[in-house]
Design a protein around this motif. Sequence first.
Motif, short mmCIF file in Angstrom:
data_model
loop_
_atom_site.label_atom_id
_atom_site.label_comp_id
_atom_site.label_asym_id
_atom_site.label_seq_id
_atom_site.Cartn_x
_atom_site.Cartn_y
_atom_site.Cartn_z
N ARG A 1 3.62 15.39 8.93
CA ARG A 1 4.40 15.06 7.74
C ARG A 1 4.00 13.64 7.32
O ARG A 1 4.30 12.68 8.02
CB ARG A 1 5.90 15.10 8.01
N PRO A 2 3.25 13.50 6.22
CA PRO A 2 2.80 12.17 5.81
C PRO A 2 3.96 11.19 5.68
O PRO A 2 5.05 11.54 5.24
CB PRO A 2 2.14 12.43 4.44
N GLU A 3 3.69 9.93 6.10
CA GLU A 3 4.72 8.91 6.05
C GLU A 3 4.10 7.56 5.70
O GLU A 3 2.88 7.40 5.73
CB GLU A 3 5.45 8.81 7.39
N LEU A 4 4.96 6.59 5.36
CA LEU A 4 4.47 5.27 5.02
C LEU A 4 4.12 4.49 6.29
O LEU A 4 4.77 4.64 7.33
CB LEU A 4 5.53 4.50 4.22
N LYS A 5 3.10 3.66 6.18
CA LYS A 5 2.63 2.87 7.32
C LYS A 5 3.39 1.54 7.39
O LYS A 5 2.86 0.49 7.05
CB LYS A 5 1.13 2.57 7.18
N GLY A 6 4.63 1.61 7.82
CA GLY A 6 5.43 0.39 7.91
C GLY A 6 6.68 0.49 7.08
O GLY A 6 7.04 1.56 6.56
N ASN A 7 7.37 -0.63 6.98
CA ASN A 7 8.65 -0.68 6.25
C ASN A 7 8.43 -1.29 4.87
O ASN A 7 7.97 -2.43 4.75
CB ASN A 7 9.67 -1.51 7.03
N PHE A 8 8.76 -0.51 3.86
CA PHE A 8 8.58 -0.96 2.48
C PHE A 8 9.89 -0.77 1.72
O PHE A 8 10.67 0.14 2.01
CB PHE A 8 7.45 -0.18 1.80
N VAL A 9 10.10 -1.63 0.74
CA VAL A 9 11.34 -1.61 -0.05
C VAL A 9 11.03 -1.07 -1.44
O VAL A 9 10.20 -1.64 -2.18
CB VAL A 9 11.96 -3.01 -0.15
N ARG A 10 11.67 0.03 -1.79
CA ARG A 10 11.47 0.62 -3.11
C ARG A 10 11.99 -0.31 -4.20
O ARG A 10 13.09 -0.86 -4.09
CB ARG A 10 12.20 1.97 -3.18
N ASP A 11 11.19 -0.51 -5.24
CA ASP A 11 11.61 -1.37 -6.35
C ASP A 11 10.85 -0.93 -7.60
O ASP A 11 9.69 -1.30 -7.81
CB ASP A 11 11.32 -2.83 -6.02
N GLU A 12 11.50 -0.14 -8.44
CA GLU A 12 10.84 0.40 -9.63
C GLU A 12 10.56 -0.68 -10.67
O GLU A 12 9.70 -0.53 -11.52
CB GLU A 12 11.68 1.53 -10.23
N SER A 13 11.32 -1.83 -10.56
CA SER A 13 11.03 -2.89 -11.53
C SER A 13 9.67 -3.54 -11.31
O SER A 13 9.09 -4.08 -12.25
CB SER A 13 12.04 -4.00 -11.52
N VAL A 14 9.13 -3.46 -10.09
CA VAL A 14 7.78 -3.98 -9.83
C VAL A 14 6.77 -3.24 -10.71
O VAL A 14 5.93 -3.86 -11.37
CB VAL A 14 7.41 -3.82 -8.34
N GLN A 15 6.90 -1.93 -10.73
CA GLN A 15 5.98 -1.12 -11.54
C GLN A 15 6.17 -1.38 -13.04
O GLN A 15 5.20 -1.59 -13.78
CB GLN A 15 6.20 0.36 -11.24
N SER A 16 7.42 -1.36 -13.48
CA SER A 16 7.68 -1.48 -14.92
C SER A 16 7.28 -2.86 -15.45
O SER A 16 6.69 -2.98 -16.53
CB SER A 16 9.15 -1.20 -15.23
N GLU A 17 7.56 -3.93 -14.69
CA GLU A 17 7.19 -5.27 -15.13
C GLU A 17 5.67 -5.43 -15.20
O GLU A 17 5.13 -6.06 -16.11
CB GLU A 17 7.81 -6.32 -14.21
N TYR A 18 4.99 -4.86 -14.22
CA TYR A 18 3.52 -4.91 -14.18
C TYR A 18 2.94 -4.25 -15.44
O TYR A 18 2.07 -4.83 -16.11
CB TYR A 18 3.06 -4.18 -12.92
N LEU A 19 3.42 -3.06 -15.76
CA LEU A 19 2.89 -2.35 -16.93
C LEU A 19 3.16 -3.12 -18.22
O LEU A 19 2.28 -3.23 -19.08
CB LEU A 19 3.51 -0.96 -17.02
N ASN B 1 14.89 9.06 2.77
CA ASN B 1 14.45 8.25 3.91
C ASN B 1 13.23 7.44 3.50
O ASN B 1 12.18 8.01 3.20
CB ASN B 1 14.11 9.17 5.09
N PRO B 2 13.32 6.10 3.47
CA PRO B 2 12.19 5.29 3.01
C PRO B 2 10.90 5.57 3.75
O PRO B 2 9.81 5.43 3.17
CB PRO B 2 12.66 3.85 3.26
N LYS B 3 11.00 5.99 5.00
CA LYS B 3 9.80 6.28 5.79
C LYS B 3 8.97 7.39 5.15
O LYS B 3 7.73 7.39 5.25
CB LYS B 3 10.22 6.69 7.21
N TYR B 4 9.63 8.34 4.49
CA TYR B 4 8.96 9.49 3.91
C TYR B 4 8.95 9.47 2.37
O TYR B 4 8.58 10.46 1.75
CB TYR B 4 9.62 10.78 4.39
N ASP B 5 9.35 8.35 1.79
CA ASP B 5 9.40 8.25 0.33
C ASP B 5 8.00 7.96 -0.19
O ASP B 5 7.67 6.82 -0.55
CB ASP B 5 10.38 7.17 -0.09
#
Length: 340
Positions: free
Chosen positions: A248-266, A296-300
């Motif tokens: 089951r693919p998962e993220l390599k470490g602990n990451f914090v979801r933040d959709e404003s990072v994407q929107s501000e970048y664009l 679960n952030p691990k699998y997001d």
Amino acid sequence: MKYRGINYDVGTNYRQGRSSREEFDPAVVEQEIGIIDSELHCNAIRISGYDISRLVVASEYALAHDLTVFFSPSTINASRKETEDYILRGALAAEELRVKYEKVIYVAGCELSLFSQGFIRGDTTEARLRQMFGPLSILMNAAGIPRGYNKNLNMFFRKMLPEIKKLFGGQVTYASGTWESVDWSLFDLVGIDHYRSSYNRSLYRDQLKGYFRHGKPVVVLEFGCCCYRGAEDKGPAGWMIVDWDRDRPELKGNFVRDESVQSEYLMELLDIFSDEPVAGAFVFTFVQPSYVSDENPKYDLDMAGYGIVKMLAKGSEPSCRNMPWVPKKAFSLLADYYSR
């Protein structure tokens, strides 16, 4: 900008022959392209993927909505000969669409030095990445030493463009990586996949301006960002936080979801493109079905995706649009930007 666009993938075989879009439901594709037109206010779309018949189906839906289609067939790890044959098959399909609908521009390959064999040593994309961005390559780039793959790439295009023009009567461009030095005299439009990250942040606008010296319209065919804190510094490498080798693919470490990072970048990059005489810009990307969200952030995996909509897990209640995804913050901001 003449072209206010977004990327749309019909399925590309990035990982060990697995398609980025395993299921291709024409009804879903038709609805998504309708949303790109009516809700995002795009007037152009770059349709990419491996299966040319899928590209044609999606392009016909887009052309019916009066969107300009950048027809962009994409093959991964093909040999030089296979790449040549594939690009010509794509040109023939694009011409059939252009004759019927007119508003078709052909994208004759994407970052071929990385994604195809025969330009850089290595049979796989991963092997070529190590060649291109290893310590020796970084030193050579810094010293301004000409790279052999650019010579190979331009020899390839000098051979291919006359053949493409025999089959396709419209404008032709190429989706180049920033490490590639393309002979743009061969093309009608300068096409660049131009992401911003920590290594080029201070130089980003100057790099963009450099492409105008060719005296042709410049189109940014890809730019985008993932939606976790720190993704703005990784740019095109933001997806690399996923371990795809697990059951089951998962993220390599602990990451914090933040959709404003994407929107501000664009929004920041769109402002740059509006300031400069950019002819068109295509957000990467609308949806990535294999990057499914999870509580679960691990699998997001959606955190590591570039889509401006979030894929729901199978079995989830469909969204209000009766789609398997919900819009992210970037969706509404992009819609507002393009509508203005």
